[in-house]
Design a protein around this motif. Structure first.
Motif, PDB file in Angstrom:
ATOM      1  N   GLY A 452      61.658  13.103  31.008  1.00 51.93           N
ATOM      2  CA  GLY A 452      61.082  14.291  30.390  1.00 51.93           C
ATOM      3  C   GLY A 452      60.333  15.142  31.392  1.00 51.93           C
ATOM      4  N   SER A 453      60.216  16.425  31.068  1.00 57.83           N
ATOM      5  CA  SER A 453      59.477  17.343  31.941  1.00 57.83           C
ATOM      6  C   SER A 453      58.007  17.453  31.549  1.00 57.83           C
ATOM      7  CB  SER A 453      60.102  18.745  31.874  1.00 57.83           C
ATOM      8  OG  SER A 453      59.967  19.273  30.566  1.00 57.83           O
ATOM      9  N   GLY A 454      57.664  16.931  30.367  1.00 61.79           N
ATOM     10  CA  GLY A 454      56.294  17.059  29.909  1.00 61.79           C
ATOM     11  C   GLY A 454      55.999  18.419  29.303  1.00 61.79           C
ATOM     12  N   LEU A 455      57.043  19.211  29.038  1.00 60.34           N
ATOM     13  CA  LEU A 455      56.859  20.560  28.493  1.00 60.34           C
ATOM     14  C   LEU A 455      57.482  20.728  27.113  1.00 60.34           C
ATOM     15  CD1 LEU A 455      57.621  22.630  31.705  1.00 60.34           C
ATOM     16  CD2 LEU A 455      55.386  22.155  30.721  1.00 60.34           C
ATOM     17  N   GLY A 456      58.185  19.709  26.636  1.00 61.90           N
ATOM     18  CA  GLY A 456      58.892  19.829  25.362  1.00 61.90           C
ATOM     19  C   GLY A 456      57.968  20.119  24.198  1.00 61.90           C
ATOM     20  N   LEU A 457      56.874  19.351  24.084  1.00 56.50           N
ATOM     21  CA  LEU A 457      55.948  19.566  22.975  1.00 56.50           C
ATOM     22  C   LEU A 457      55.177  20.881  23.134  1.00 56.50           C
ATOM     23  CD1 LEU A 457      54.519  15.975  22.356  1.00 56.50           C
ATOM     24  CD2 LEU A 457      56.275  17.196  21.071  1.00 56.50           C
ATOM     25  N   SER A 458      54.943  21.298  24.391  1.00 56.50           N
ATOM     26  CA  SER A 458      54.304  22.593  24.606  1.00 56.50           C
ATOM     27  C   SER A 458      55.182  23.722  24.081  1.00 56.50           C
ATOM     28  CB  SER A 458      54.011  22.796  26.095  1.00 56.50           C
ATOM     29  OG  SER A 458      53.103  21.833  26.565  1.00 56.50           O
ATOM     30  N   ILE A 459      56.487  23.601  24.299  1.00 55.13           N
ATOM     31  CA  ILE A 459      57.417  24.606  23.793  1.00 55.13           C
ATOM     32  C   ILE A 459      57.444  24.570  22.262  1.00 55.13           C
ATOM     33  CG2 ILE A 459      59.845  25.278  23.726  1.00 55.13           C
ATOM     34  CD1 ILE A 459      60.086  24.273  26.605  1.00 55.13           C
ATOM     35  N   CYS A 460      57.374  23.361  21.691  1.00 60.42           N
ATOM     36  CA  CYS A 460      57.329  23.245  20.232  1.00 60.42           C
ATOM     37  C   CYS A 460      56.122  23.989  19.664  1.00 60.42           C
ATOM     38  CB  CYS A 460      57.264  21.771  19.830  1.00 60.42           C
ATOM     39  SG  CYS A 460      58.786  20.855  20.137  1.00 60.42           S
ATOM     40  N   LYS A 461      54.987  23.814  20.322  1.00 64.68           N
ATOM     41  CA  LYS A 461      53.782  24.484  19.854  1.00 64.68           C
ATOM     42  C   LYS A 461      53.951  26.003  19.904  1.00 64.68           C
ATOM     43  CE  LYS A 461      48.801  24.772  20.663  1.00 64.68           C
ATOM     44  NZ  LYS A 461      47.666  24.329  21.522  1.00 64.68           N
ATOM     45  N   LYS A 462      54.534  26.528  20.975  1.00 60.05           N
ATOM     46  CA  LYS A 462      54.729  27.972  21.093  1.00 60.05           C
ATOM     47  C   LYS A 462      55.638  28.497  19.983  1.00 60.05           C
ATOM     48  CE  LYS A 462      52.363  28.682  24.893  1.00 60.05           C
ATOM     49  NZ  LYS A 462      51.163  29.557  24.909  1.00 60.05           N
ATOM     50  N   ILE A 463      56.695  27.726  19.654  1.00 65.92           N
ATOM     51  CA  ILE A 463      57.632  28.167  18.616  1.00 65.92           C
ATOM     52  C   ILE A 463      56.946  28.186  17.257  1.00 65.92           C
ATOM     53  CG2 ILE A 463      59.750  27.552  17.400  1.00 65.92           C
ATOM     54  CD1 ILE A 463      60.807  26.438  20.036  1.00 65.92           C
ATOM     55  N   VAL A 464      56.178  27.137  16.937  1.00 64.25           N
ATOM     56  CA  VAL A 464      55.495  27.062  15.647  1.00 64.25           C
ATOM     57  C   VAL A 464      54.467  28.198  15.529  1.00 64.25           C
ATOM     58  CG1 VAL A 464      53.944  25.682  14.220  1.00 64.25           C
ATOM     59  CG2 VAL A 464      55.860  24.601  15.396  1.00 64.25           C
ATOM     60  N   GLU A 465      53.713  28.431  16.596  1.00 62.19           N
ATOM     61  CA  GLU A 465      52.708  29.505  16.554  1.00 62.19           C
ATOM     62  C   GLU A 465      53.357  30.867  16.407  1.00 62.19           C
ATOM     63  OE1 GLU A 465      50.482  28.936  20.099  1.00 62.19           O
ATOM     64  OE2 GLU A 465      49.146  27.423  19.219  1.00 62.19           O
ATOM     65  N   ALA A 466      54.557  31.055  16.975  1.00 59.99           N
ATOM     66  CA  ALA A 466      55.272  32.321  16.819  1.00 59.99           C
ATOM     67  C   ALA A 466      55.693  32.548  15.372  1.00 59.99           C
ATOM     68  CB  ALA A 466      56.491  32.350  17.731  1.00 59.99           C
ATOM     69  N   HIS A 467      55.783  31.461  14.585  1.00 58.35           N
ATOM     70  CA  HIS A 467      56.092  31.568  13.158  1.00 58.35           C
ATOM     71  C   HIS A 467      54.821  31.513  12.314  1.00 58.35           C
ATOM     72  CE1 HIS A 467      60.106  30.516  14.703  1.00 58.35           C
ATOM     73  NE2 HIS A 467      60.582  31.068  13.585  1.00 58.35           N
ATOM     74  N   HIS A 468      53.651  31.722  12.971  1.00 57.01           N
ATOM     75  CA  HIS A 468      52.346  31.736  12.290  1.00 57.01           C
ATOM     76  C   HIS A 468      52.027  30.402  11.631  1.00 57.01           C
ATOM     77  CE1 HIS A 468      52.582  36.033  12.957  1.00 57.01           C
ATOM     78  NE2 HIS A 468      53.720  36.071  12.296  1.00 57.01           N
ATOM     79  N   GLY A 469      52.550  29.331  12.231  1.00 57.87           N
ATOM     80  CA  GLY A 469      52.317  27.995  11.698  1.00 57.87           C
ATOM     81  C   GLY A 469      51.386  27.185  12.580  1.00 57.87           C
ATOM     82  N   LYS A 470      51.365  25.886  12.307  1.00 54.33           N
ATOM     83  CA  LYS A 470      50.474  24.988  13.026  1.00 54.33           C
ATOM     84  C   LYS A 470      51.165  23.649  13.228  1.00 54.33           C
ATOM     85  CE  LYS A 470      45.775  23.096  12.814  1.00 54.33           C
ATOM     86  NZ  LYS A 470      44.522  22.991  11.991  1.00 54.33           N
ATOM     87  N   ILE A 471      51.001  23.050  14.395  1.00 48.04           N
ATOM     88  CA  ILE A 471      51.588  21.750  14.697  1.00 48.04           C
ATOM     89  C   ILE A 471      50.493  20.838  15.237  1.00 48.04           C
ATOM     90  CG2 ILE A 471      52.300  22.514  17.002  1.00 48.04           C
ATOM     91  CD1 ILE A 471      54.694  20.583  16.745  1.00 48.04           C
ATOM     92  N   THR A 472      50.429  19.606  14.724  1.00 44.42           N
ATOM     93  CA  THR A 472      49.422  18.636  15.144  1.00 44.42           C
ATOM     94  C   THR A 472      50.064  17.262  15.288  1.00 44.42           C
ATOM     95  OG1 THR A 472      48.811  18.271  12.811  1.00 44.42           O
ATOM     96  CG2 THR A 472      47.479  19.853  14.066  1.00 44.42           C
TER      97      THR A 472
END
Length: 490
Positions: A452-472
């Motif tokens: 892994g690159s260690g960036l996968g979950l960071s990208i997930c967070k950006k996508i969720v925030e772009a949909h005005h959502g939240k990821i935890t």
């Protein structure tokens, strides 16, 4: 002009204007009050004269005796005025008989009579500031004395048998020209001026520290802000105040903390990126040099190993590119109303083989079959793919991935909740909040050997925030790591 000087000037000028206005009002009030007092005093002193006029009218039955006989009226007035300072309509004091002298009406001081009436009195031009007296009939027409209707007069009623038979008119003072009243007024005005001077001095003594009180916090903020702009983010301000400066201080300290954290994150980001890029390059370079030097034989296995390092490096660069586009706002989203369940089913089917090879079974639990969301289908697929790939890489000790979908109402608005829970080895509680940071890996399992690159979950967070959502992230009830995604539906 400095702010402190401006504040001092404002306070001082305002105080001077207010004090000046107060002084003028007080001087006018004292003068007018004294004039009213003198006028009332003169009217009160004529009560005996009014009584004499009442007796005269009662005796004669009319004003015929005094009609146009100014000398007789003048002597009658002189007899009842007890203060020689009270000016009447007669000529100046040197030509006026004293109140005790029995001089026949119209006689000169030497005993001779004037040649004419006008030689003795000029009723049209009484002495300046002289108080004039007049006897008026019930219609306020002149009987005797000096009475000009354009002047201001005070009136005393002359009542006989409960009937007003005339008026005693006394001209009113409009200003004080002599006497103890004028001295009193001048003395009081002097006191007022001294008080005004004292108030101005007090205003100066108050304005200086008051201006300093307002300016000192601004100076502190200016100095600290200057240091902050030069990169000294450790600056903090401690002002023990309970006004707007206290709120400004708190905001400044929060800004300083944020900038300090961002600076630390930037340095850590650069260090992590350098490390992540250096490692595959170093491995690849070592492989190439060993084969060129003949230390290791050139074989398909060595070439395949080098290709894996290149693929890993390419994946890292692609993820960095995605994050950079998201931060710059250039990651495009084409949103439309789509059903959530078919998207998750499609991505799960794509990863079915990969997860089966790892011994992981996917259990999809849709509590609602229809959950429409306003989203970008491509980005949602990327989101779920990253999460499933994360499970395949790190939940190697588990055998179950449970995906749960819910439709809930929260405060009158609807939201979709998606849970990804595995029963792998999980993540420590103190590491959960950091899972979505760039290049973060858990030391005991999520290291770079998994690919892994260690960036996968960071990208997930950006996508969720772009949909005005939240990821935890949370500790799953089934024993491993849980990821909760909330997407608003309205």
């Amino acid at each position: 002009m400095r702010i402190q000087n401006k504040l001092f000037a404002i306070f001082f000028v305002t105080s001077v204007v207010l004090v000046t206005a107060q002084v003028l009002v007080m001087q006018w009030s004292i003068g007018k009050g004294m004039i009213d007092y003198v006028n009332k005093k003169e009217l009160d002193a004529l009560d005996s004269l009014v009584i004499s006029l009442q007796e005269l009218y009662h005796e004669k039955g009319s004003w015929e005796l005094l009609n146009s006989d100014h000398f007789y009226f003048k002597n009658l007035v002189d007899k009842h005025i007890h203060s020689d300072d009270s000016a009447i309509f007669v000529p100046p004091r040197g030509d006026r008989p004293s109140f005790g002298e029995r001089r026949p009406p119209g006689m000169r001081p030497g005993g001779s009579r004037p040649n004419s009436f006008s030689e003795r009195f000029d009723f049209d031009r009484p002495p300046p500031h002289a108080v004039t007296y007049a006897l008026l009939d019930p219609n306020k027409e002149l009987v005797a004395g000096i009475y000009r209707k354009q002047s201001e007069f005070g009136y005393l009623d002359i009542v006989v048998n409960d009937k007003v038979v005339g008026y005693l008119a006394v001209s009113r003072h409009n200003e004080l020209t002599a006497g103890y009243e004028l001295s009193f007024v001048e003395q009081q005005q002097m006191y007022v001026l001294l008080i005004a001077l004292g108030l101005i001095i007090i205003a100066i003594l108050v304005a200086l520290p008051l201006a300093k009180h307002f300016v000192d916090p601004i100076k502190i903020l200016t100095t600290s802000m200057s240091k902050l702009t030069s990169g000294q983010y450790e600056q903090r301000i401690n002002l023990k105040r309970k006004d707007e400066f206290a709120q400004l201080t708190r905001d400044f300290n929060e800004l300083a903390v944020t900038l300090e954290q961002n600076e630390e994150a930037r340095k850590r980001w650069l260090a992590d990126i350098s490390h992540e890029l250096r490692t595959p390059v170093a491995v690849l370079k070592g492989e190439m040099e060993s084969m060129i030097d003949g230390v290791r034989p050139l074989s398909m296995e060595r070439i395949q190993s080098s290709l894996e390092e290149i693929n890993q490096l390419e994946q890292l660069l692609n993820d960095l590119h995605e994050l950079t586009r998201s931060d710059l706002g250039t990651m495009h989203y084409r949103k439309s109303w789509v059903e959530l369940l078919p998207i998750i089913e499609e991505v799960s089917n794509q990863f079915e083989t990969v997860l089966s090879d790892k011994g992981i079974k996917v259990e999809l639990i849709p509590q609602h079959t229809s959950i429409p969301v306003y989203a970008d289908v491509t980005r949602l697929k990327q989101l779920f793919s990253n999460l499933l790939s994360n499970v395949a890489k790190y939940a190697v000790d588990g055998d179950l991935l449970k995906i749960t979908m819910k439709l809930l109402e929260n405060g009158g608005s609807k939201e979709a909740q998606i849970f990804f829970e595995d029963n792998g080895q999980g993540v420590d509680e103190h590491d959960l909040p950091q899972l979505f940071e760039h290049l973060f890996r858990v030391e005991n399992s999520r290291n770079r050997k998994t690919g892994g690159s260690g960036l996968g979950l960071s990208i997930c967070k950006k996508i969720v925030e772009a949909h005005h959502g939240k990821i935890t992230a949370f500790s799953s009830e089934v024993g491993g790591l849980g990821i909760k995604i909330i997407l608003p539906l309205e």
